[in-house]
Every structure is written in C-alpha cells, then in structure tokens.
Design a protein around this motif. Sequence first.
Motif, short mmCIF file in Angstrom:
data_model
loop_
_atom_site.label_atom_id
_atom_site.label_comp_id
_atom_site.label_asym_id
_atom_site.label_seq_id
_atom_site.Cartn_x
_atom_site.Cartn_y
_atom_site.Cartn_z
N GLY A 231 10.75 1.65 -5.48
CA GLY A 231 10.08 1.50 -4.19
C GLY A 231 10.69 2.31 -3.07
N GLU A 232 11.81 3.01 -3.35
CA GLU A 232 12.48 3.76 -2.29
C GLU A 232 11.62 4.93 -1.82
OE1 GLU A 232 16.87 5.81 -1.41
OE2 GLU A 232 16.52 4.60 -3.22
N ASN A 233 11.46 5.05 -0.52
CA ASN A 233 10.74 6.16 0.12
C ASN A 233 9.27 6.22 -0.31
OD1 ASN A 233 13.11 6.99 1.42
ND2 ASN A 233 13.71 8.23 -0.35
N ILE A 234 8.66 5.06 -0.47
CA ILE A 234 7.22 5.00 -0.74
C ILE A 234 6.55 4.17 0.36
CG2 ILE A 234 5.43 4.08 -2.27
CD1 ILE A 234 7.13 4.86 -4.63
N VAL A 235 5.53 4.72 0.96
CA VAL A 235 4.71 3.97 1.93
C VAL A 235 3.65 3.23 1.13
CG1 VAL A 235 3.20 4.12 3.94
CG2 VAL A 235 5.12 5.72 3.71
N ARG A 236 3.71 1.92 1.13
CA ARG A 236 2.84 1.13 0.28
C ARG A 236 1.43 0.98 0.87
NH1 ARG A 236 4.75 1.31 -4.71
NH2 ARG A 236 6.86 0.43 -4.91
N LYS A 237 0.48 0.81 0.00
CA LYS A 237 -0.89 0.51 0.40
C LYS A 237 -0.89 -0.71 1.31
CE LYS A 237 -5.35 -0.94 -1.52
NZ LYS A 237 -6.12 -1.23 -2.76
N GLY A 238 -1.55 -0.58 2.48
CA GLY A 238 -1.62 -1.70 3.40
C GLY A 238 -0.35 -1.97 4.18
N GLU A 239 0.64 -1.08 4.09
CA GLU A 239 1.90 -1.31 4.80
C GLU A 239 1.70 -1.35 6.31
OE1 GLU A 239 6.05 1.15 5.32
OE2 GLU A 239 5.32 0.83 3.27
N ASP A 240 0.78 -0.54 6.82
CA ASP A 240 0.49 -0.55 8.27
C ASP A 240 -0.47 -1.68 8.60
OD1 ASP A 240 0.06 0.03 10.91
OD2 ASP A 240 -1.08 1.85 10.56
N ILE A 241 -1.59 -1.73 7.91
CA ILE A 241 -2.63 -2.73 8.20
C ILE A 241 -3.17 -3.29 6.89
CG2 ILE A 241 -4.93 -3.10 9.20
CD1 ILE A 241 -4.32 -0.70 11.06
N ARG A 242 -3.20 -4.60 6.78
CA ARG A 242 -3.77 -5.27 5.62
C ARG A 242 -5.24 -5.63 5.88
NH1 ARG A 242 -1.27 -5.00 0.68
NH2 ARG A 242 0.99 -5.32 0.89
N GLN A 243 -6.08 -5.41 4.89
CA GLN A 243 -7.47 -5.83 5.00
C GLN A 243 -7.53 -7.31 5.35
OE1 GLN A 243 -9.79 -5.02 1.52
NE2 GLN A 243 -11.64 -6.00 2.31
N GLY A 244 -8.36 -7.66 6.34
CA GLY A 244 -8.49 -9.05 6.78
C GLY A 244 -7.55 -9.44 7.90
N ALA A 245 -6.59 -8.58 8.25
CA ALA A 245 -5.65 -8.89 9.33
C ALA A 245 -6.31 -8.72 10.69
CB ALA A 245 -4.42 -7.99 9.23
N LEU B 176 -11.21 -7.64 16.63
CA LEU B 176 -11.21 -6.61 15.60
C LEU B 176 -10.38 -7.08 14.41
CD1 LEU B 176 -11.92 -3.78 14.61
CD2 LEU B 176 -9.90 -2.93 15.80
N VAL B 177 -11.06 -7.25 13.25
CA VAL B 177 -10.41 -7.63 12.00
C VAL B 177 -10.50 -6.44 11.06
CG1 VAL B 177 -10.49 -9.18 10.01
CG2 VAL B 177 -10.94 -10.07 12.31
N ALA B 178 -9.40 -6.11 10.41
CA ALA B 178 -9.37 -4.94 9.53
C ALA B 178 -10.28 -5.13 8.33
CB ALA B 178 -7.94 -4.68 9.07
N THR B 179 -11.09 -4.14 8.05
CA THR B 179 -11.97 -4.17 6.88
C THR B 179 -11.41 -3.37 5.71
OG1 THR B 179 -13.21 -2.27 7.75
CG2 THR B 179 -14.01 -4.48 8.32
N SER B 180 -10.27 -2.69 5.92
CA SER B 180 -9.66 -1.91 4.84
C SER B 180 -8.16 -1.82 5.06
CB SER B 180 -10.28 -0.50 4.78
OG SER B 180 -10.08 0.18 6.00
N ASP B 181 -7.45 -1.53 3.98
CA ASP B 181 -6.00 -1.34 4.06
C ASP B 181 -5.69 0.02 4.66
OD1 ASP B 181 -5.28 -3.75 2.79
OD2 ASP B 181 -5.52 -2.86 0.80
N VAL B 182 -4.60 0.07 5.42
CA VAL B 182 -4.07 1.34 5.94
C VAL B 182 -2.58 1.38 5.64
CG1 VAL B 182 -3.72 2.80 7.96
CG2 VAL B 182 -5.81 1.45 7.76
N PRO B 183 -2.09 2.38 4.89
CA PRO B 183 -2.89 3.39 4.20
C PRO B 183 -3.67 2.78 3.03
CG PRO B 183 -0.60 3.59 3.56
CD PRO B 183 -0.65 2.55 4.64
N PRO B 184 -4.69 3.49 2.54
CA PRO B 184 -5.52 2.94 1.47
C PRO B 184 -4.93 3.11 0.08
CG PRO B 184 -6.42 5.02 2.23
CD PRO B 184 -5.27 4.71 3.13
N PHE B 185 -3.75 3.74 -0.04
CA PHE B 185 -3.08 3.93 -1.33
C PHE B 185 -1.59 4.11 -1.07
CE2 PHE B 185 -4.94 7.90 0.25
CZ PHE B 185 -3.82 8.67 0.43
N ASP B 186 -0.79 3.92 -2.10
CA ASP B 186 0.65 4.23 -2.00
C ASP B 186 0.81 5.72 -1.80
OD1 ASP B 186 1.06 1.57 -2.54
OD2 ASP B 186 1.84 1.88 -4.58
#
Length: 406
Positions: A134-148, A40-50
């Motif tokens: 950047g304090e207290n922001i969950v960044r796009k792809g912080e959990d899962i990067r597309q292609g990982a 299983l390879v990720a096809t999208s970022d999680v989360p998909p936005f900041d």
Amino acid sequence: MNDKLTYREARSALLEVVRPVGTERVPLAACAYRVLARELVATSDVPPFDRSPFDGYVLRAADSLGASKENPVTLRIMEEIPASCIPTHALGAGQASKILTGAPIPPGGDAVIPFEHTEFTDSAVTLFKPLRPGENIVRKGEDIRQGALLSPCGQLIDAGLMGSLSGQNIAEPLVYRRPRIGILSTGSELIELGHDLPLGKIHDTNRYSMAALVSRLGAEPVLYGSVEDKTEEIAAVTERALSECDALITTGGVSVGDFDLTPQAMERIGAKILVHGVDLKPGMACCYGMYEGKLLCGLSGNPASSITNFYAVALPALRRLCGRRDCEIREFPVTLAERFGKPSPANRLLRGYSDLSDGTLKLRLSSGQGNVMISSLIGCDLAAIVPAGSGPVEAGTVLQGFFLAL
C-alpha cells in the motif's frame, strides 16, 4: 416595534424574518463564491481507481523484502503505464511496471517507488530498500467516498467545493440567485460626484461604501441615487426600489431630528418597523423594517456609523438572504493593543487591524473612531466590543471581537 434593542437582539430579530431568495442553475465555471442551494452527496468515488501519486515503478511489495544497498533487488519491467492508459499486464513475482503520475495501479501491484530511489534500464529496475504493501498508492475513494456528504446546503462554493463539484461531474449546480439589493441615500445636503461643492453640501459617500459591501457579500447592488429630506420622495423611491429588488439599504434620516424622515417614509408605504435604534456606538441610529417580505435596512447617514451597524446588525440577515448557512457573527477573544481613553455608556464597536506578531490576536486601533470618519475604515479587518458602562479601556484588555468579513 421594539425601541433600543441590544444590537445582538436586533440582529436576531432580523434573522427570524428573512428568507433566502430563489434558486437557479449556473454553469460551474461561473459558480465561484456562489451559494450552493442543495445538499451535495457524492455519487462516485474520487479517485475512481487506485492510482500512482508520482512517476516511478509499481511492484509487489513482497518482492522488495530485504532490499538494501548491499543486497539490491532487480525486477523485470513489463510495460509503461501513462496516466491516460489502462494497464495490460498483471504483475507477478519478480515483475514491475513503469508508472506515471495519476496512472491506474495494475492487478498484482501494491506499492510504488519513485524513480529517484531506483536504478533502471529500459528492461529492469533495481531497488535498494523494501516497501510496505500500500505504500505510495492513492486508493480509490481516498478523497471522496460515494455516498459521503460533500457539502450542506448554503455553503459558499470555494476552490475546494468547485473542484469537488467537477469531480462529481456536476456541470450546472443549483445555487441561490444573487439578491438584488437597492441602495438609496437620503439628505438634502448630498450632491452628485463630478460637481463642485457649494457651501453646506457634501458628496454622497455612503452610496459607494454600501455598494462595495453589497458586492463583496455576493449580492448585486442597485443604485437609486439620492433624495432630499422629504417623506414623500423617500417613500416613493423606497417603494419603487422594493418592487425591483429583494431588499433595500437606505442611509440617512433615521435619528430623531426634524429632518429624520426615513421611518415615516417606511410607515407611509405600509412597512412594519421591527427595530428603531440599537445600543451601539457608532451605529446607534437605525431603522429596520419589512415590506411585503422584503427587508428594509435604514442606516445612519454618518459614514462610519452606517458601516459599523451594517456589520454588527444587518450582515447576518443579508447573508441569509443570499442563502448562506454561516449567517451568525462569530465572536472570539481579542486583546486591545493600545489604550482607548473614552468611556462607553453604550456598547462601543472599536475598529482596526488584526496583529498576530506575538502569537496572540490583538486589535490595533485605526486612526479615528468617530461616527463620520470613513477614512479610518480603510483596510480595517477586525472589530472589538467595549461593553456598555465601561470607562477607559487599558491596553492588554481582552474583549470580544469579530472579523470584518462578509
């Protein structure tokens, strides 16, 4: 055929010849603890936005510089951003927006402060400490990067993988089919449940113990009852079971007595015997073979022997049949909590309970270690191996062991 392999050699011999069963697509809701059948390879970022991790206010960190209780900073509130909405205002100097958990970060915003660290009205929010960009922001792809790589093939679908599959919008993962594993008890002394015991008869316990192990493994047990100690009867049911199942476990008839006929029955149907007996106590008596690509596991009729051999020899091959990548038994040091007084001419598997009360992994022995003592396996979760040729083993001895996990 190999006689009296070590139990580790027998385990390896079975792993070499067993292959996973076929695959199928299953709705994700029914996939808990199934086995993933493709990488299983990720096809999208999680989360998909900041996004914001909590309820608070989003702002430009530069506007908070120098903020303190003595020198508070007040910003104008531009809008409220719920989790389901897209921001409508980009943030400029002196501006902030009320933001709720999971909501997207608006353009210009680069820090979030929780409600409880501010004072606020409907139109303004006051800060008493500075924030970093950047304090207290969950960044796009912080959990899962597309292609990982999310998971290799053969991974059990646990809670984390279930959630990750959902996050990738995979509604029907490709999983390995649950193997159907037949279970057959042999022995003229066996009698069905619900009947009084005539002298010389016993109830069939192995059928139900094996069914529990197979179910916990993630396979489907198929019960074939019991047959008498007659080669033709054992052979007939064995052949029928293997025509309907992916593997077969038999109990009884694998030692060297006049009525130990399971190996003969295997040979009668044309099975190739791979292992006949291993250097393990309990569990020395066994007979493993292959028939038309399907595994035959002939285990002892003694209840504790059949279960210890299942864990020590059969389990890795049955894991592979299920498609799992973690087939091998992982051994690690275990400290014996109490003395075991018997010598061990062959490798001996001691069973019991894990104890971490003093910070080290200890094995506390169950009440009995005999071949027929099925009740001594109740609640057991750990085993340790006494090497062949050992005398009595003292408390505090460090042995190799493994968890009784499926």
